[in-house]
Design an enzyme around this catalytic site. Structure first.
Site, short mmCIF file in Angstrom:
data_model
loop_
_atom_site.label_atom_id
_atom_site.label_comp_id
_atom_site.label_asym_id
_atom_site.label_seq_id
_atom_site.Cartn_x
_atom_site.Cartn_y
_atom_site.Cartn_z
CD GLU A 159 56.61 96.42 49.47
OE1 GLU A 159 57.15 95.30 49.37
OE2 GLU A 159 57.23 97.51 49.50
CD GLU A 234 57.97 90.14 56.47
OE1 GLU A 234 58.59 90.95 55.76
OE2 GLU A 234 58.22 88.92 56.51
ZN ZN Z 1 61.36 96.37 51.85
#
Ligand code: ZN
Length: 1119
Positions: A159, A234
């Site tokens: 995400e 990330e």
């Molecule tokens: Zn997050």
């Protein structure tokens, strides 16, 4: 200079007791958590609720109500604010067919006055809900079913990662560019336990389609699947700056989840969920367990994307007043590029079989040393209600039951637990129906070890009694009115109504059920009402309690024990692990790792080339209205009292604020006046029953992802000028802390009766303090605001009840008062852990100006200290407290200097006048209010507030106006550009930097200190400047529902912000030049040289910092 890394905010102190956690923004040093992961846990709601305060001045109890009202989208449904013809057309059938879509079904949905058409994309099977109506706040969302098999956090990392550049938009973070330069009213992404949502919203059609295109390209063609560096950045990676140093783990999600895993409430929630669902996907954590995240490989990550981020596994939502044909045209371009795949079968969520025996689990959570650990246990009972999804009527009835048992402070289960004295605060979210199978959970925290058993017994016996005795009819009527009111009002704040609807619909659609059904509540509600009328409430609710709870063996009891060593043990284990990793590496490996670390940093620090930035579609300045949004305001006078009236269409709801001046209060009474809101009572909340999506919003407000500030602001205030936004956000904060208060009875009624009366007659009443600096004035603006709303025909009841709340409520109940104090203390402690940036911001403000000082007293660390002392004092010296409370009331409640603010349409405003007049006649006419000087500030020392945590919150701030700075509109644009997350209080003029869940401490300060140089050396082309200007206007013009407009106008009035000034500010924003940035650098220099630092941080990091810079921090142990 790592611009992206800078975190800054222009913060203010126009807060009331509030803590600003709202205003933060963060960007931890390596990058910030941006989008949001919804913690997969049963208690999520309870977490959320606490934060609803951001959104609206809701009292805590209310929060309780909000959730689940029903499975039906009671709250989500929109009745548009504009009267309109009910006919909206779907896309042309021929056009749809030609574009490759097959119409599956079509309905006109009365509840939201919309035409909804479900399409299937013939080639891939992608499903599309196309909802047409007259709502200008258009919404798009794409949702994938993404159930994880382990706790590596793949869905969450993905995400984050897909928004880091895509085929058509190959820049590092198109998401950030959009936040900077679009007029979006919503832009974010959420990871659920079993799905991932990417929603956007805008009122500007061109802007809307730009956003849609960037999101579609991001999810289907992200660069992250080709580039391991995004995954590392990330997700997780080993960091080694030099082969001689230790290896550490780094990664945005890794770091974010470490923060989540250090909060007791979220540990409890996760433990509950995982124990309830040991056999399906909910038994693992979609967000990622920091101990498991490093097991994730890039190959698995790519495979997950290939399989699940595919049209065959997608559900797509369009909503609003745009052209339905255009929607399909845009989609077909993307969808046609794919062939069908098998994802829909593989992503199906399997159900959990019910247990035959209850289960008990004991877990440890990291707690601070010292304090009375024996009293810090938590216990929560959880039930899985059914093996299969429930029918709609049962779901609705369960939602109703939940509200009856726990929805308000007067609700029996809630009241009995809190009054038992066995714990500080409720945990567990009641009925939770957002996942495949519904659950119910309830418990207490702040429980002493010996009382665990008693809590369990109390919950069980209370439930049994409720099953046997049923509910009183006033309570049932109050719940019913609350539900109906909120349906009618459909107030989603600035959260787009279309998004609230989407989240409702997807709750069933994602499990292959009917997406239309959750949008239609009228029939089932009518049926339930009829059944209650016919058979009595007991016949309806008792069997539910019996079947789903009392005789349901699928019960999980979780006991959480505080463990002062857990945090350091976990850290040691991680360190040992990393040492092993290092020991297993050859010299070449280490050199390679150091090289890779360097390369990743370089990549992060290298800005996108201007060509890449240009590919993000933007508006031009010509698309921007030249005038600020106008709010009709008439300033008049009733019986000598100022009354502001806003003639706006509100669907026959009357919104009223009664404002009293607080500045005559004695300084030492300030913190207590938080309690004084005791004078108020709220049936529940101002927004009695926000839609579920509120919960989501609220949740992510709590851990603000990048860009959240904007939503926050919009949320609460919607669209006023930014500084006002801030003021409003803050005030709701303070309200959160002032919350429960509203729970005393009157001479004639106990508080239960009073609450029920408010529930039966109104949409809610709440009370909270508000404090803000006023530009050009030394004294802050300090008010107590009583807010209420009701259907217009009940205006008389509303004002009578407001009067009753402020004048008749008895402040004599020692036991209840002590409960409030304990609960507030528990909440403050929680806030310190989860929103340390807010605490730090408030503390800095308190060092820089009076309004900040007042706010900190009423909602910061000082407030926590006050509560700790007060808790003892309630036992030792109740008479003194009680008389202080009376004194506060006497000082505050007076016709003198009172102000009324009304929002409704003209006819309803006129109708309200006679009741306002009667209300004013009943107010005491105390002698004119003289202000008391509150000239106090905290010493300007650098301070470290030590708490048990693995991540830090680091702030640095200065008062720019002390350097001679004069506010210009360009300041908004500059701040927006710097961080794209900021707020500016032109009055108080505090400029501050804040970081959120930051692994670093001193290093972060260095980054802050580089800002002025960054500004001086800044080069920026016209496109970038335009983007910054448009993004700023997007903040200023954020979307507002009518009640919020009326409230914004009141705030402007109180703070002396005129229309002329707004126009000037807007012109200044629109004409900002690069030279303004350079000039601003000199003022920002003041923060570097004279700024004060406050960090909420772990003991080890603070020690290390003080070793590096001796005596840099004054250390205060805060928890
Ligand atoms: Zn997050």
């Amino acid at each position: 200079m790592e611009r992206a890394v800078l975190l800054r905010s222009l913060s203010s102190s126009s807060s009331s007791s509030a803590l600003a956690s709202t205003r933060l923004f963060s960007r931890s040093v390596h990058r910030l958590p941006k989008r949001h992961h919804l913690v997969p846990n049963v208690h999520r709601r309870s977490l959320l609720r606490r934060h609803l305060g951001f959104i609206s001045p809701v009292s805590r109890p209310s929060l309780q109500l909000n959730r689940h009202f029903c499975p039906l989208s009671v709250r989500a449904v929109s009745t548009s604010t504009v009267q309109s013809s009910p006919e909206f057309l779907g896309a042309d059938d021929d056009v749809a067919d030609k574009l490759g879509f097959e119409k599956v079904s079509e309905e006109f949905i009365e509840e939201c006055k919309s035409r909804a058409v479900l399409y299937k994309h013939k080639k891939t099977g992608a499903e599309i809900m196309s909802v047409s109506n007259d709502d200008e706040n258009k919404v798009f969302g794409v949702v994938f079913r993404t159930p994880p098999k382990d706790s590596t956090g793949i869905p969450h990392i993905l995400e984050h990662s897909v928004l880091c550049g895509s085929r058509k938009y190959p820049l590092k973070e198109p998401f950030v560019e959009l936040l900077k330069g679009s007029l979006n009213t919503f832009l974010n992404a959420f990871t659920y336990p079993d799905r991932t949502c990417y929603p956007v919203a805008s009122t500007n059609t061109k802007d809307f389609y730009n956003l849609v295109d960037v999101y579609l390209d991001a999810v289907f063609f992200p660069k992250c699947v080709e580039d391991i560096k995004t995954f590392q950045q990330e997700g997780w990676h080993y960091e080694l700056n030099d082969p001689s140093e230790d290896i550490t783990y780094k990664g945005v999600v890794f770091n974010e989840m470490k923060g989540v895993y250090s909060q007791p409430d979220s540990i409890l929630g996760r433990a509950s969920q995982q124990a309830l669902f040991p056999d399906n996907t909910y038994g693992v954590d979609s967000g990622g367990d920091p101990q498991v995240i490093p097991k994730l490989t890039f190959e698995e990550f790519k495979e997950f994307h290939r399989k699940y981020y595919h049209p065959s596994n997608a559900r797509i939502w369009f909503y609003g007043d745009d052209d339905p044909n255009e929607r399909l045209r845009i989609l077909s371009e993307y969808l046609d590029m794919f062939e069908a795949n098998s994802a829909p079968d593989e992503s199906r969520v399997g159900s959990q079989k019910l247990f035959s025996e209850p289960v008990r689990i004991v877990e440890k959570y990291p707690a601070a040393e010292g304090g009375d650990l024996k009293k810090k246990h938590m216990v929560c009972l959880n039930w899985l209600l059914s093996e299969t999804p429930l029918d709609l009527e049962t779901e609705l009835a369960l939602g109703f039951l939940d509200h009856l048992m726990m929805g308000t402070p007067a609700s029996p289960l809630r009241k009995i637990l809190l009054e038992s004295g066995l714990g500080d605060a409720i945990v567990g979210g009641g009925v939770e129906d957002e996942l495949l199978q519904p659950q119910f959970s309830i418990g207490l925290k702040g429980v002493s070890e010996d009382n665990i058993q008693k809590v369990e017994e109390l919950i069980m016996t209370t439930l049994k009694e409720l099953a046997e005795e049923g509910f009183n009819s006033d309570a049932v009527e109050a719940s019913m009115n609350t539900i109906e009111f909120s349906l009618r009002e459909n107030n989603t704040g600035s959260f787009p109504r279309g998004l609230a609807l989407m989240l409702r619909s997807i709750g069933k659609w994602i499990y292959d059920m009917d997406p239309f059904q959750p949008l239609k509540y009228q029939e089932p509600l009518k049926a339930l009402k009829a059944r209650i009328a016919e058979e009595g409430s007991k016949a309806v609710f008792a069997p539910l309690i019996e079947k789903f709870i009392l005789s349901n063996p699928h019960r999980v009891t979780i006991e959480m024990q505080p463990d002062p060593e857990k945090a350091s043990r976990d850290e040691a284990a991680e360190k040992e692990n990393l040492e092993k990793v290092k020991a297993s590496m050859t010299e070449e490996d280490l050199a390679e790792l150091a090289r890779a670390t360097h390369e990743l940093k370089l990549k992060q620090e290298t800005p996108d080339p201007p060509e890449a930035l240009k590919c993000v579609p933007t508006l031009s300045l010509e698309d921007i209205p030249k005038k600020p949004i106008h709010i009709p305001t008439e300033v008049g006078d009733i019986n000598g009292t100022k009354v502001l009236q806003h003639d706006l269409f509100t669907n026959d709801v009357l919104y009223a604020e009664v404002v009293f001046n607080m500045s005559s209060l004695k300084q030492e009474l300030l913190p207590l006046s938080m309690r004084d809101a005791t004078v108020s009572i709220s049936k529940s909340c101002y927004w009695p029953q926000p839609p579920k999506p509120w919960a989501i919003i609220a949740y992510y407000l709590k851990s603000p992802p990048k860009g959240i500030q904007k939503s926050q602001v919009t949320q609460a205030c919607l669209a006023c000028d930014l500084e006002l936004a801030w003021a409003i956000v803050s005030s709701s904060y303070s309200h959160t802390s002032s919350q429960s208060l509203l729970e005393m009875g009157t001479k004639d009624m106990d508080f239960v009766q009073l609450n029920q009366l408010i529930g039966r007659k109104t949409g809610g009443i709440s009370v909270y303090p508000f404090t803000s600096s006023v530009r050009g004035k030394e004294d802050p603006c300090s008010r107590i605001i009583v807010r209420g709303k009701a259907m217009s025909e009940r205006a008389e009841d509303l004002f009578n009840l407001v009067n009753c709340v402020i004048q008749d409520v008895q402040l004599m109940d020692q036991k209840r008062f002590k409960q409030f104090v304990s609960q507030s203390k528990a909440r403050m402690e929680n806030r310190l852990r989860g929103s340390g940036h807010g605490i730090a911001a408030a503390r800095m403000d308190a060092k820089l100006n009076v309004a900040g000082w007042v706010s900190e007293k009423m909602g910061g660390v000082s407030y926590l200290e006050f509560l700790q002392a007060l808790e003892k004092k309630v036992d030792d010296d109740w008479p003194e407290i009680s008389s202080s409370l009376e004194e506060i009331r006497k000082t505050l409640i007076s016709k003198n200097d009172c102000l009324i603010n009304l929002t409704a349409d003209g006819k309803n405003l006129q109708n309200a006048e006679k009741y306002v007049s009667k209300f004013l006649d009943m107010l005491p006419n105390n002698s004119p209010v003289g202000s008391t000087a509150w000239s106090a500030r905290l010493p300007r020392t650098n301070e470290a507030l030590v708490i048990p945590t693995q991540v830090n919150y680091v702030g640095k701030a200065a008062n720019l106006f002390e350097t001679g700075y004069q506010l210009k509109g360009s300041a908004y644009v500059i701040s927006k550009y710097l961080n794209n997350s900021w707020l500016w209080d032109r009055c108080a003029s505090v400029f501050s930097f804040l970081s959120y869940r930051d692994p670093n401490l001193l290093k972060t300060l260095d980054v802050y200190d580089g800002t002025s140089n960054f500004l001086r050396e800044l080069e920026m082309d016209d496109d970038a400047l335009t983007k910054a200007i448009i993004g700023t206007i997007g903040d200023v013009d954020s979307y507002q529902l009518p009640d919020a407009k009326g409230y914004s106008s009141l705030m402007r009035y109180l703070l002396g912000v005129t229309e002329e000034e707004r126009q000037i500010r807007r012109e200044e924003i629109l004409s900002t030049r690069l030279s303004d940035f350079k000039e601003f650098a000199d003022f920002v220099e003041a923060v570097k040289d004279k700024g004060v630092v406050v960090a909420v941080a772990s003991p080890d990091d603070v020690d290390a910092a003080n070793n590096t810079r001796p005596n840099f921090f004054e250390v205060k142990k805060a928890l």
